[in-house]
Design a protein around this motif. Structure first.
Motif, PDB file in Angstrom:
ATOM      1  N   VAL A 165     -16.995   9.330 -11.552  1.00  0.00           N
ATOM      2  CA  VAL A 165     -16.175  10.252 -10.762  1.00  0.00           C
ATOM      3  C   VAL A 165     -15.156   9.489  -9.908  1.00  0.00           C
ATOM      4  O   VAL A 165     -13.979   9.846  -9.865  1.00  0.00           O
ATOM      5  CB  VAL A 165     -17.054  11.169  -9.887  1.00  0.00           C
ATOM      6  N   GLY A 166     -15.594   8.432  -9.228  1.00  0.00           N
ATOM      7  CA  GLY A 166     -14.680   7.661  -8.386  1.00  0.00           C
ATOM      8  C   GLY A 166     -13.530   7.076  -9.187  1.00  0.00           C
ATOM      9  O   GLY A 166     -12.367   7.166  -8.789  1.00  0.00           O
ATOM     10  N   ARG A 167     -13.845   6.502 -10.330  1.00  0.00           N
ATOM     11  CA  ARG A 167     -12.816   5.931 -11.207  1.00  0.00           C
ATOM     12  C   ARG A 167     -11.872   7.020 -11.714  1.00  0.00           C
ATOM     13  O   ARG A 167     -10.653   6.843 -11.744  1.00  0.00           O
ATOM     14  CB  ARG A 167     -13.461   5.185 -12.374  1.00  0.00           C
ATOM     15  N   ALA A 168     -12.420   8.162 -12.096  1.00  0.00           N
ATOM     16  CA  ALA A 168     -11.576   9.265 -12.584  1.00  0.00           C
ATOM     17  C   ALA A 168     -10.649   9.760 -11.479  1.00  0.00           C
ATOM     18  O   ALA A 168      -9.470  10.049 -11.734  1.00  0.00           O
ATOM     19  CB  ALA A 168     -12.451  10.407 -13.103  1.00  0.00           C
ATOM     20  N   LEU A 169     -11.150   9.856 -10.255  1.00  0.00           N
ATOM     21  CA  LEU A 169     -10.308  10.270  -9.127  1.00  0.00           C
ATOM     22  C   LEU A 169      -9.204   9.247  -8.879  1.00  0.00           C
ATOM     23  O   LEU A 169      -8.047   9.616  -8.653  1.00  0.00           O
ATOM     24  CB  LEU A 169     -11.147  10.458  -7.865  1.00  0.00           C
ATOM     25  N   LEU A 170      -9.560   7.970  -8.903  1.00  0.00           N
ATOM     26  CA  LEU A 170      -8.570   6.920  -8.680  1.00  0.00           C
ATOM     27  C   LEU A 170      -7.487   6.954  -9.756  1.00  0.00           C
ATOM     28  O   LEU A 170      -6.292   6.905  -9.451  1.00  0.00           O
ATOM     29  CB  LEU A 170      -9.262   5.559  -8.635  1.00  0.00           C
ATOM     30  N   ARG A 171      -7.896   7.081 -10.997  1.00  0.00           N
ATOM     31  CA  ARG A 171      -6.909   7.169 -12.085  1.00  0.00           C
ATOM     32  C   ARG A 171      -6.065   8.429 -11.966  1.00  0.00           C
ATOM     33  O   ARG A 171      -4.864   8.415 -12.254  1.00  0.00           O
ATOM     34  CB  ARG A 171      -7.614   7.101 -13.437  1.00  0.00           C
ATOM     35  N   GLY A 172      -6.675   9.520 -11.538  1.00  0.00           N
ATOM     36  CA  GLY A 172      -5.919  10.752 -11.317  1.00  0.00           C
ATOM     37  C   GLY A 172      -4.874  10.573 -10.234  1.00  0.00           C
ATOM     38  O   GLY A 172      -3.748  11.079 -10.342  1.00  0.00           O
ATOM     39  N   ALA A 173      -5.232   9.847  -9.173  1.00  0.00           N
ATOM     40  CA  ALA A 173      -4.280   9.591  -8.086  1.00  0.00           C
ATOM     41  C   ALA A 173      -3.127   8.719  -8.567  1.00  0.00           C
ATOM     42  O   ALA A 173      -1.970   8.949  -8.183  1.00  0.00           O
ATOM     43  CB  ALA A 173      -4.993   8.937  -6.907  1.00  0.00           C
ATOM     44  N   LEU A 174      -3.410   7.727  -9.396  1.00  0.00           N
ATOM     45  CA  LEU A 174      -2.349   6.881  -9.939  1.00  0.00           C
ATOM     46  C   LEU A 174      -1.384   7.719 -10.778  1.00  0.00           C
ATOM     47  O   LEU A 174      -0.161   7.596 -10.653  1.00  0.00           O
ATOM     48  CB  LEU A 174      -2.938   5.749 -10.783  1.00  0.00           C
ATOM     49  N   GLU A 175      -1.952   8.576 -11.594  1.00  0.00           N
ATOM     50  CA  GLU A 175      -1.137   9.461 -12.443  1.00  0.00           C
ATOM     51  C   GLU A 175      -0.306  10.429 -11.591  1.00  0.00           C
ATOM     52  O   GLU A 175       0.884  10.642 -11.848  1.00  0.00           O
ATOM     53  CB  GLU A 175      -2.075  10.234 -13.372  1.00  0.00           C
ATOM     54  N   GLU A 176      -0.916  11.006 -10.573  1.00  0.00           N
ATOM     55  CA  GLU A 176      -0.210  11.938  -9.697  1.00  0.00           C
ATOM     56  C   GLU A 176       0.905  11.223  -8.927  1.00  0.00           C
ATOM     57  O   GLU A 176       2.008  11.762  -8.776  1.00  0.00           O
ATOM     58  CB  GLU A 176      -1.179  12.611  -8.727  1.00  0.00           C
ATOM     59  N   ALA A 177       0.644  10.024  -8.446  1.00  0.00           N
ATOM     60  CA  ALA A 177       1.665   9.253  -7.733  1.00  0.00           C
ATOM     61  C   ALA A 177       2.852   8.973  -8.658  1.00  0.00           C
ATOM     62  O   ALA A 177       4.013   9.122  -8.253  1.00  0.00           O
ATOM     63  CB  ALA A 177       1.076   7.954  -7.191  1.00  0.00           C
ATOM     64  N   ARG A 178       2.570   8.601  -9.893  1.00  0.00           N
ATOM     65  CA  ARG A 178       3.654   8.380 -10.876  1.00  0.00           C
ATOM     66  C   ARG A 178       4.427   9.672 -11.104  1.00  0.00           C
ATOM     67  O   ARG A 178       5.648   9.672 -11.154  1.00  0.00           O
ATOM     68  CB  ARG A 178       3.084   7.884 -12.198  1.00  0.00           C
ATOM     69  N   ARG A 179       3.700  10.783 -11.265  1.00  0.00           N
ATOM     70  CA  ARG A 179       4.336  12.081 -11.502  1.00  0.00           C
ATOM     71  C   ARG A 179       5.284  12.436 -10.354  1.00  0.00           C
ATOM     72  O   ARG A 179       6.340  13.031 -10.564  1.00  0.00           O
ATOM     73  CB  ARG A 179       3.273  13.165 -11.669  1.00  0.00           C
ATOM     74  N   GLN A 180       4.917  12.039  -9.134  1.00  0.00           N
ATOM     75  CA  GLN A 180       5.737  12.307  -7.964  1.00  0.00           C
ATOM     76  C   GLN A 180       6.904  11.322  -7.823  1.00  0.00           C
ATOM     77  O   GLN A 180       7.692  11.431  -6.899  1.00  0.00           O
ATOM     78  CB  GLN A 180       4.886  12.241  -6.689  1.00  0.00           C
ATOM     79  N   GLY A 181       6.987  10.357  -8.729  1.00  0.00           N
ATOM     80  CA  GLY A 181       8.087   9.399  -8.701  1.00  0.00           C
ATOM     81  C   GLY A 181       7.823   8.151  -7.883  1.00  0.00           C
ATOM     82  O   GLY A 181       8.745   7.371  -7.630  1.00  0.00           O
ATOM     83  N   ALA A 182       6.591   7.931  -7.471  1.00  0.00           N
ATOM     84  CA  ALA A 182       6.268   6.736  -6.683  1.00  0.00           C
ATOM     85  C   ALA A 182       6.361   5.489  -7.568  1.00  0.00           C
ATOM     86  O   ALA A 182       6.107   5.541  -8.772  1.00  0.00           O
ATOM     87  CB  ALA A 182       4.871   6.853  -6.082  1.00  0.00           C
ATOM     88  N   ARG A 183       6.701   4.388  -6.946  1.00  0.00           N
ATOM     89  CA  ARG A 183       6.788   3.097  -7.636  1.00  0.00           C
ATOM     90  C   ARG A 183       5.600   2.207  -7.304  1.00  0.00           C
ATOM     91  O   ARG A 183       5.337   1.231  -7.993  1.00  0.00           O
ATOM     92  CB  ARG A 183       8.067   2.371  -7.228  1.00  0.00           C
ATOM     93  N   ARG A 184       4.919   2.536  -6.209  1.00  0.00           N
ATOM     94  CA  ARG A 184       3.847   1.703  -5.706  1.00  0.00           C
ATOM     95  C   ARG A 184       2.805   2.553  -5.002  1.00  0.00           C
ATOM     96  O   ARG A 184       3.107   3.629  -4.525  1.00  0.00           O
ATOM     97  CB  ARG A 184       4.546   0.759  -4.738  1.00  0.00           C
ATOM     98  N   ILE A 185       1.585   2.014  -4.950  1.00  0.00           N
ATOM     99  CA  ILE A 185       0.507   2.714  -4.267  1.00  0.00           C
ATOM    100  C   ILE A 185      -0.297   1.691  -3.472  1.00  0.00           C
ATOM    101  O   ILE A 185      -0.473   0.553  -3.914  1.00  0.00           O
ATOM    102  CB  ILE A 185      -0.373   3.513  -5.266  1.00  0.00           C
ATOM    103  N   SER A 186      -0.729   2.101  -2.286  1.00  0.00           N
ATOM    104  CA  SER A 186      -1.466   1.185  -1.423  1.00  0.00           C
ATOM    105  C   SER A 186      -2.692   1.890  -0.848  1.00  0.00           C
ATOM    106  O   SER A 186      -2.854   3.101  -0.986  1.00  0.00           O
ATOM    107  CB  SER A 186      -0.560   0.670  -0.299  1.00  0.00           C
ATOM    108  N   LEU A 187      -3.541   1.107  -0.209  1.00  0.00           N
ATOM    109  CA  LEU A 187      -4.730   1.644   0.448  1.00  0.00           C
ATOM    110  C   LEU A 187      -5.248   0.606   1.426  1.00  0.00           C
ATOM    111  O   LEU A 187      -4.823  -0.553   1.414  1.00  0.00           O
ATOM    112  CB  LEU A 187      -5.814   2.020  -0.568  1.00  0.00           C
ATOM    113  N   ARG A 188      -6.157   1.052   2.269  1.00  0.00           N
ATOM    114  CA  ARG A 188      -6.867   0.169   3.192  1.00  0.00           C
ATOM    115  C   ARG A 188      -8.352   0.361   2.926  1.00  0.00           C
ATOM    116  O   ARG A 188      -8.812   1.485   2.730  1.00  0.00           O
ATOM    117  CB  ARG A 188      -6.538   0.524   4.638  1.00  0.00           C
TER     118      ARG A 188
END
Length: 162
Positions: free
Chosen positions: A96-119
């Motif tokens: 589930v955690g991996r699927a959520l993370l991959r979903g977030a990467l896909e959603e960020a790309r869909r929104q036009g983001a070039r980069r993603i970060s976290l703490r």
């Protein structure tokens, strides 16, 4: 168990997400004290359904990830930041955690983001391993940034290009 289904959160998910958030609270990842009643709303003016993806297993919501802008600056609008990830205890170890993370990467790309970060807190080894396995790298460390349960903990800044 089935494969996690990732979807956008809805207003109807609020109580379930709040319950998952409270039940998964841990000093391993939380810098705020354990939530106590009366509990604040899960959705706020800053973070609503639009900022969350949820994971379902067998029709039940079992986790969420919060994806947002790191700042309100126009010059920073090409970056998204993961600002929360929680998986219900009964769904851990099921992808589930991996699927959520991959979903977030896909959603960020869909929104036009070039980069993603976290703490992530330095002592949160499981989360760091997941992020590294999905291409995140350590981009900085804030030494002893938090005092949690009598121990100083580093804040680790991670990111990746989309």
């Amino acid at each position: 168990m089935s494969v996690p289904r990732i979807r956008h959160a809805t207003l109807d998910d609020e109580e379930t997400l709040a319950r998952i958030d409270r039940r998964t609270w841990s000093p391993l990842h939380a810098v705020q004290p354990r939530p106590q009643p009366p509990y604040p709303p899960f959705y706020t003016e800053r973070f609503g359904p639009r900022d969350h993806l949820v994971a379902e297993l067998d029709g039940n919501v079992v986790g969420f990830i919060r994806l947002s802008f790191p700042t309100s600056l126009a010059c920073n609008a090409h970056v998204r930041q993961i600002q929360g990830l929680a998986v219900a205890e009964e769904a851990r170890g099921t992808g589930v955690g991996r699927a959520l993370l991959r979903g977030a990467l896909e959603e960020a790309r869909r929104q036009g983001a070039r980069r993603i970060s976290l703490r992530v807190l330095a002592h949160n080894t499981p989360a760091r391993g997941l992020y590294e396995s999905e291409g995140f790298v350590v981009e900085g460390i804030l030494p002893e940034e938090f005092l949690l349960e009598g121990e100083y903990v580093d804040d680790v800044l991670m990111g990746r290009t989309l």
